[in-house]
Design a protein around this motif. Structure first.
Motif, PDB file in Angstrom:
ATOM      1  N   SER A 138      38.518  34.758  52.394  1.00 43.13           N
ATOM      2  CA  SER A 138      38.960  36.141  52.199  1.00 43.13           C
ATOM      3  C   SER A 138      38.433  36.632  50.854  1.00 43.13           C
ATOM      4  O   SER A 138      38.323  35.858  49.901  1.00 43.13           O
ATOM      5  CB  SER A 138      40.487  36.227  52.226  1.00 43.13           C
ATOM      6  OG  SER A 138      41.007  35.841  53.477  1.00 43.13           O
ATOM      7  N   THR A 139      38.100  37.911  50.778  1.00 39.36           N
ATOM      8  CA  THR A 139      37.484  38.435  49.554  1.00 39.36           C
ATOM      9  C   THR A 139      38.454  39.293  48.758  1.00 39.36           C
ATOM     10  O   THR A 139      39.345  39.947  49.302  1.00 39.36           O
ATOM     11  CB  THR A 139      36.242  39.276  49.889  1.00 39.36           C
ATOM     12  OG1 THR A 139      36.607  40.345  50.774  1.00 39.36           O
ATOM     13  CG2 THR A 139      35.174  38.417  50.524  1.00 39.36           C
ATOM     14  N   LEU A 140      38.256  39.263  47.451  1.00 39.51           N
ATOM     15  CA  LEU A 140      38.973  40.132  46.517  1.00 39.51           C
ATOM     16  C   LEU A 140      37.945  41.032  45.860  1.00 39.51           C
ATOM     17  O   LEU A 140      36.979  40.553  45.259  1.00 39.51           O
ATOM     18  CB  LEU A 140      39.696  39.299  45.458  1.00 39.51           C
ATOM     19  CG  LEU A 140      40.844  38.417  45.952  1.00 39.51           C
ATOM     20  CD1 LEU A 140      41.226  37.404  44.872  1.00 39.51           C
ATOM     21  CD2 LEU A 140      42.035  39.260  46.344  1.00 39.51           C
TER      22      LEU A 140
ATOM     23  N   ASP B   5      32.277  41.579  40.744  1.00 37.70           N
ATOM     24  CA  ASP B   5      33.302  42.542  41.146  1.00 37.70           C
ATOM     25  C   ASP B   5      33.990  42.115  42.430  1.00 37.70           C
ATOM     26  O   ASP B   5      35.083  42.576  42.736  1.00 37.70           O
ATOM     27  CB  ASP B   5      32.677  43.937  41.342  1.00 37.70           C
ATOM     28  CG  ASP B   5      33.748  45.012  41.461  1.00 37.70           C
ATOM     29  OD1 ASP B   5      34.583  45.106  40.537  1.00 37.70           O
ATOM     30  OD2 ASP B   5      33.760  45.724  42.480  1.00 37.70           O
ATOM     31  N   THR B   6      33.354  41.217  43.190  1.00 37.91           N
ATOM     32  CA  THR B   6      33.919  40.708  44.440  1.00 37.91           C
ATOM     33  C   THR B   6      33.765  39.197  44.484  1.00 37.91           C
ATOM     34  O   THR B   6      32.707  38.658  44.154  1.00 37.91           O
ATOM     35  CB  THR B   6      33.216  41.333  45.658  1.00 37.91           C
ATOM     36  OG1 THR B   6      33.372  42.755  45.602  1.00 37.91           O
ATOM     37  CG2 THR B   6      33.816  40.821  46.958  1.00 37.91           C
ATOM     38  N   MET B   7      34.826  38.501  44.877  1.00 38.47           N
ATOM     39  CA  MET B   7      34.803  37.049  45.017  1.00 38.47           C
ATOM     40  C   MET B   7      35.641  36.645  46.224  1.00 38.47           C
ATOM     41  O   MET B   7      36.605  37.338  46.577  1.00 38.47           O
ATOM     42  CB  MET B   7      35.406  36.351  43.786  1.00 38.47           C
ATOM     43  CG  MET B   7      34.576  36.327  42.545  1.00 38.47           C
ATOM     44  SD  MET B   7      35.434  35.346  41.272  1.00 38.47           S
ATOM     45  CE  MET B   7      34.285  35.510  39.905  1.00 38.47           C
TER      46      MET B   7
ATOM     47  N   GLU C  90      35.846  30.973  45.587  1.00 36.97           N
ATOM     48  CA  GLU C  90      35.041  31.195  44.380  1.00 36.97           C
ATOM     49  C   GLU C  90      35.928  31.533  43.185  1.00 36.97           C
ATOM     50  O   GLU C  90      35.705  31.049  42.076  1.00 36.97           O
ATOM     51  CB  GLU C  90      34.045  32.329  44.621  1.00 36.97           C
ATOM     52  CG  GLU C  90      32.943  32.008  45.616  1.00 36.97           C
ATOM     53  CD  GLU C  90      32.143  33.236  46.011  1.00 36.97           C
ATOM     54  OE1 GLU C  90      30.993  33.066  46.431  1.00 36.97           O
ATOM     55  OE2 GLU C  90      32.677  34.368  45.896  1.00 36.97           O
ATOM     56  N   ALA C  91      36.931  32.373  43.420  1.00 31.67           N
ATOM     57  CA  ALA C  91      37.794  32.818  42.328  1.00 31.67           C
ATOM     58  C   ALA C  91      38.590  31.666  41.740  1.00 31.67           C
ATOM     59  O   ALA C  91      38.776  31.578  40.522  1.00 31.67           O
ATOM     60  CB  ALA C  91      38.740  33.911  42.830  1.00 31.67           C
ATOM     61  N   LEU C  92      39.042  30.730  42.601  1.00 31.78           N
ATOM     62  CA  LEU C  92      39.816  29.607  42.091  1.00 31.78           C
ATOM     63  C   LEU C  92      38.938  28.618  41.332  1.00 31.78           C
ATOM     64  O   LEU C  92      39.304  28.152  40.256  1.00 31.78           O
ATOM     65  CB  LEU C  92      40.531  28.888  43.232  1.00 31.78           C
ATOM     66  CG  LEU C  92      41.436  27.710  42.810  1.00 31.78           C
ATOM     67  CD1 LEU C  92      42.537  28.180  41.871  1.00 31.78           C
ATOM     68  CD2 LEU C  92      42.038  27.026  44.026  1.00 31.78           C
ATOM     69  N   LEU C  93      37.755  28.313  41.863  1.00 29.32           N
ATOM     70  CA  LEU C  93      36.910  27.321  41.184  1.00 29.32           C
ATOM     71  C   LEU C  93      36.400  27.860  39.855  1.00 29.32           C
ATOM     72  O   LEU C  93      36.153  27.094  38.918  1.00 29.32           O
ATOM     73  CB  LEU C  93      35.779  26.847  42.092  1.00 29.32           C
ATOM     74  CG  LEU C  93      34.560  27.735  42.369  1.00 29.32           C
ATOM     75  CD1 LEU C  93      33.488  27.520  41.305  1.00 29.32           C
ATOM     76  CD2 LEU C  93      33.972  27.417  43.738  1.00 29.32           C
ATOM     77  N   GLU C  94      36.250  29.185  39.743  1.00 29.46           N
ATOM     78  CA  GLU C  94      35.835  29.782  38.473  1.00 29.46           C
ATOM     79  C   GLU C  94      37.023  30.170  37.600  1.00 29.46           C
ATOM     80  O   GLU C  94      36.857  30.617  36.474  1.00 29.46           O
ATOM     81  CB  GLU C  94      34.957  31.010  38.721  1.00 29.46           C
ATOM     82  CG  GLU C  94      33.603  30.681  39.341  1.00 29.46           C
ATOM     83  CD  GLU C  94      32.610  31.819  39.187  1.00 29.46           C
ATOM     84  OE1 GLU C  94      32.896  32.758  38.410  1.00 29.46           O
ATOM     85  OE2 GLU C  94      31.549  31.756  39.824  1.00 29.46           O
TER      86      GLU C  94
END
Length: 266
Positions: free
Chosen positions: A86-88, A114-116, A120-124
């Motif tokens: 899912s994307t943010l 601007d979108t992850m 991706e958001a958790l690993l970064e």
């Protein structure tokens, strides 16, 4: 007791040599090792040296977990129906209306992304993504899940997703154990049985298990936390030459006042 002497010795050595390597006067550390399936405490280190500082930081020190709290936010999001892909979007414009005014989470990564996806958001360890995800899911489900997993009394504030509450290393370790335990929370125990002078058992502490997370979400979280150690903020673990699969999350509070790693291996 549940403690394993060889693991306890290794834990004390790890804390002692780690602090010596950093060489910062007055710096302290704590370590907790738990068997996720039984809740057995395998090792606990409460500080650099008991003779110098008898305060047990592992079980009594309540500190901010920083980004080590983020997995609870992501787990709540997965429970609500989102998935790791899912994307943010809109990460460069995250602003939250708080009682003190508008709050914008600090996040250098959002300047280029601007979108992850959630993975991706958790690993970064994106701060903007975690705050946005909390807004989407709601703070209450995150607090309820964290409490069920063993981290109670978290504040209902916009910065909850960034670990602004307080936890003990023991509670946080036991809560993370829910992920490799496929959704089951097991109550930590340091004592298995008490015997009297005749060798008769007068007390037994049974394993206490309760399911607090779906097996599917636990599996997804294990996969996402593996990526954190493979190519994310904890990828330096790969240089240690460890032969087993690893998963976990780092956490750092303001001005590096506290630094965490909470994880598990196969």
């Amino acid at each position: 007791t549940t403690f394993v002497p060889e693991i306890q010795d290794a834990a004390e050595t790890a804390v002692r040599t780690g602090l010596r390597r950093l060489g910062v006067p007055g710096l302290q550390a704590a370590l907790v090792a738990i068997d996720p399936q039984t809740g057995n405490l395998l090792a606990i280190v409460g500080g650099s040296d008991f003779q110098t500082t008898p305060f047990n930081r592992a079980s009594r020190s309540r500190r901010q977990p920083g980004s080590a709290f983020k997995p609870f936010v992501y787990a709540a999001a997965l429970e609500s129906g989102l998935s790791p892909v899912s994307t943010l979007s809109g990460l460069q414009q995250v602003a939250v209306q708080a009682p003190e005014g508008v709050w914008i989470p600090r996040d250098d990564r959002a300047k280029t992304h601007d979108t992850m996806t959630l993975r991706e958001a958790l690993l970064e360890s994106s701060n903007a993504a975690a705050v946005l995800l909390q807004q989407r899911v709601g703070a209450r489900p995150v607090i309820q899940l964290a409490t069920a997993m063993g981290v109670p009394n978290q504040p209902n504030v916009p910065s909850l997703a960034l670990g602004s509450g307080l936890v003990t290393p023991l509670d946080l370790t036991a809560a993370f154990a829910v992920f490799p335990n496929m959704g089951y929370r097991v109550r930590p125990r340091g004592v298995v049985a008490v015997e009297d002078a005749d060798g008769d058992e007068v007390e037994h502490v049974h394993i206490q298990r309760v399911q607090v997370l779906s097996e599917q979400v636990a599996f997804q979280m294990v996969s996402m936390l593996q990526d954190v150690t493979r190519r994310g903020t904890a990828s330096s673990l790969q240089r240690q030459g460890l032969a087993m699969e690893l998963a976990g999350k780092t956490g750092t509070t303001n001005d590096s006042h506290d630094a965490w790693f909470v994880g598990f291996s196969s």
